[in-house]
Design a protein around this motif. Structure first.
Motif, PDB file in Angstrom:
ATOM      1  N   SER A 164       0.835  -0.958   0.334  1.00  0.00           N
ATOM      2  CA  SER A 164       0.252  -0.088  -0.204  1.00  0.00           C
ATOM      3  C   SER A 164       1.197   0.924  -0.066  1.00  0.00           C
ATOM      4  O   SER A 164       0.723   2.323  -0.739  1.00  0.00           O
ATOM      5  N   ALA A 357      -6.651   3.852   0.187  1.00  0.00           N
ATOM      6  CA  ALA A 357      -6.702   2.493   0.504  1.00  0.00           C
ATOM      7  C   ALA A 357      -5.343   2.708   1.707  1.00  0.00           C
ATOM      8  O   ALA A 357      -6.280   1.531   2.242  1.00  0.00           O
ATOM      9  N   GLY A 360      -7.406   3.339   4.489  1.00  0.00           N
ATOM     10  CA  GLY A 360      -8.712   2.625   5.080  1.00  0.00           C
ATOM     11  C   GLY A 360      -8.606   1.555   5.566  1.00  0.00           C
ATOM     12  O   GLY A 360      -9.545   0.799   5.829  1.00  0.00           O
ATOM     13  N   ARG A 361      -7.255   1.008   5.265  1.00  0.00           N
ATOM     14  CA  ARG A 361      -7.231  -0.901   5.718  1.00  0.00           C
ATOM     15  C   ARG A 361      -7.487  -0.342   6.959  1.00  0.00           C
ATOM     16  O   ARG A 361      -7.496  -1.746   7.919  1.00  0.00           O
ATOM     17  N   SER A 411     -10.450   0.330   0.025  1.00  0.00           N
ATOM     18  CA  SER A 411      -9.705  -0.604   1.034  1.00  0.00           C
ATOM     19  C   SER A 411     -10.138  -1.942   1.868  1.00  0.00           C
ATOM     20  O   SER A 411      -8.580  -2.341   1.449  1.00  0.00           O
TER      21      SER A 411
END
Length: 488
Positions: A164, A357, A360-361, A411
């Motif tokens: 990421s 993303a 958001g993880r 995400s």
């Protein structure tokens, strides 16, 4: 874009235990983390070179989306033989073979630039992606072997964080290196030798950037090669998860090749339909596909990757429209001042799409412990649709930042769909992972379809957003369908 989780991450309550001693290779794990970083970066860097190549070669949107088509078709074409190659060579030598292939792909950007030939750029991307696919076959299990089995999941999660990070950093740096120097003319104002020289000069930044990536890959390849004897090659421990015979694979590949020719020369829609027929040839009698929860999930992986990549591919061009953020705004000026960019620069904000993303993880991992994964998936997919609708029906910074926020909704989708689809597969989880890896070629099909629609509507990027909206709508339905635990 997330990588496919290790098969051990299946939610099956009785996974097969791996009691092998961890590989003693101090320092190798850092280089593997570096691989995850490079994977993510290389994939998201496509979003930077698409607007560059589109301008240099005065491409239609369909032609420009061939960048993603050639890159992600490697998952479709190379995924199965790549896994067989790794099984034959072993993890370490297989990883080196993939890394060398990646280096060749990066170096092919040099002749592509010097000859100013779009086709060679596409070939370079396919070769580069082929190496990525081969190394990805190795990466997840290798992470599992570099430590105690009890902490394998945490190591894989940590490695995914580097993936990421790469998707966030590479496009920001890429916009500075590749898009940073603005020419005083454009390709459509030139012809003949002047046009060739312009393309050669303007694409120089591309091959220099990929030359730097080749250098990084070379360092990692040397490190992995130095550890090649630390992990004895034993094909038996790598399993036998082939889900298609060589004959059937060849038949599907032939159909896909015919589809590719038709898509490029005659009708993109007919060609794409034939390409999508190839996996049906491979899997038509596979009992996993007949399992609704898994088959539906594999389709959603196809649509998720396609939707995410399609939006990422046009973010720069979308933001730089006069009706969106070409003239900046108060928030844009603040962010540019904060990060040291010119007041109206927005190209670098592709990093915010992928950065969302990443953030958001972390947020999603908390809520996934509280709520049903299926419900979270349905919520995120629905929010992605609403954000796209808000963006396409507004102007200025509201339109721009609402589209960028879709990255935040993306995400948790890949790992959540993967785990829901593979739930209760038990020893068949390896087969399921292989099929889902093939489904990643949605990143080739959906963006090309987006390009076709954009061209058909006169280059209207907002209207073409109907394609990712449909993708997210299907994903939302899957979240509702899979909100309850699977039945064995």
């Amino acid at each position: 874009m997330a990588l496919a989780p290790d098969v051990a991450s299946s939610t099956d309550p009785n996974p097969i235990e791996d009691d092998r001693a961890p590989v003693h290779a101090p320092g190798l794990n850092y280089f593997v983390f570096g691989l995850f970083f490079i994977f993510g970066g290389i994939t998201s860097l496509n979003d930077v070179i698409i607007p560059k190549l589109k301008e240099l070669f005065t491409l239609s949107w369909t032609e420009a989306m061939l960048v993603q088509f050639c890159f992600f078709m490697a998952y479709f074409i190379i995924g199965i033989p790549g896994a067989k190659l790794v099984k034959k060579l072993g993890y370490m030598r297989g990883a080196v073979a993939g890394l060398v292939t990646m280096m060749v792909g990066c170096l092919l950007f040099i002749p592509a630039s010097q000859t100013a030939t779009y086709g060679i750029f596409l070939l370079a991307l396919f070769v580069l992606a082929s190496g990525v696919v081969i190394v990805q076959v190795v990466a997840n299990p290798l992470i599992s072997l570099l430590g105690p089995p009890s902490t394998a999941h945490s190591r894989l999660t940590f490695a995914q964080a580097f993936n990421s990070l790469g998707t966030t950093v590479f496009p920001i740096v890429g916009t500075i290196v590749i898009l940073g120097s603005l020419a005083t003319v454009t390709a459509d104002q030139l012809s003949g030798q002047a046009l060739v020289e312009y393309r050669q000069a303007e694409s120089e930044a591309i091959w220099k950037g990929y030359l730097g990536v080749a250098g990084l890959i070379g360092i990692v390849a040397l490190a992995v090669w130095s550890f090649r004897n630390r992990l004895p090659h034993d094909p038996k421990i790598m399993g036998d998860s082939a889900f298609v015979t060589n004959k059937r694979y060849g038949m599907g590949l032939a159909i896909a090749a015919i589809g590719g020719v038709i898509a490029l020369q005659f009708s993109p829609l007919v060609g794409l339909a034939l390409i999508c027929l190839a996996p049906a040839v491979w899997l038509y009698d596979n009992d996993l596909i007949k399992r609704t929860r898994f088959g539906f999930g594999a389709l959603c992986i196809f649509l998720y990757v396609g939707g995410e990549v399609a939006i990422g591919s046009v973010v720069i061009n979308y933001l730089t429209q006069e009706s969106v953020m070409a003239n900046g705004g108060p928030v844009t000026s603040f962010l540019n001042g904060l990060f040291g960019f010119e007041s109206n620069e927005v190209e670098w904000m592709i990093g915010l799409y992928w950065g969302g993303a990443m953030v958001g993880r972390f947020i999603g991992s908390y809520f996934l412990r509280i709520f049903s994964p299926g419900k979270i998936l349905a919520f995120n997919a629905t929010m992605a649709i609403l954000l796209i609708l808000l963006s396409t029906n507004s102007t200025g910074e509201l339109a721009g930042f609402s589209l960028l926020a879709v990255g935040l909704m993306n995400s948790i989708m890949f790992p959540t769909i993967f785990s829901l689809a593979c739930e209760k597969l038990g020893p068949r989880a390896a087969d399921g992972s292989g099929i889902i890896n093939v489904a990643i070629f949605g990143g080739a099909v959906v963006p090309l379809l987006y390009g076709v629609v954009a061209d058909a509507t006169g280059g209207n990027l907002a209207l073409a957003m109907i394609i990712p909206i449909v993708c997210y709508a299907v994903i939302a339905c899957y979240g509702i369908f899979a909100r309850r635990p699977a039945v064995a």
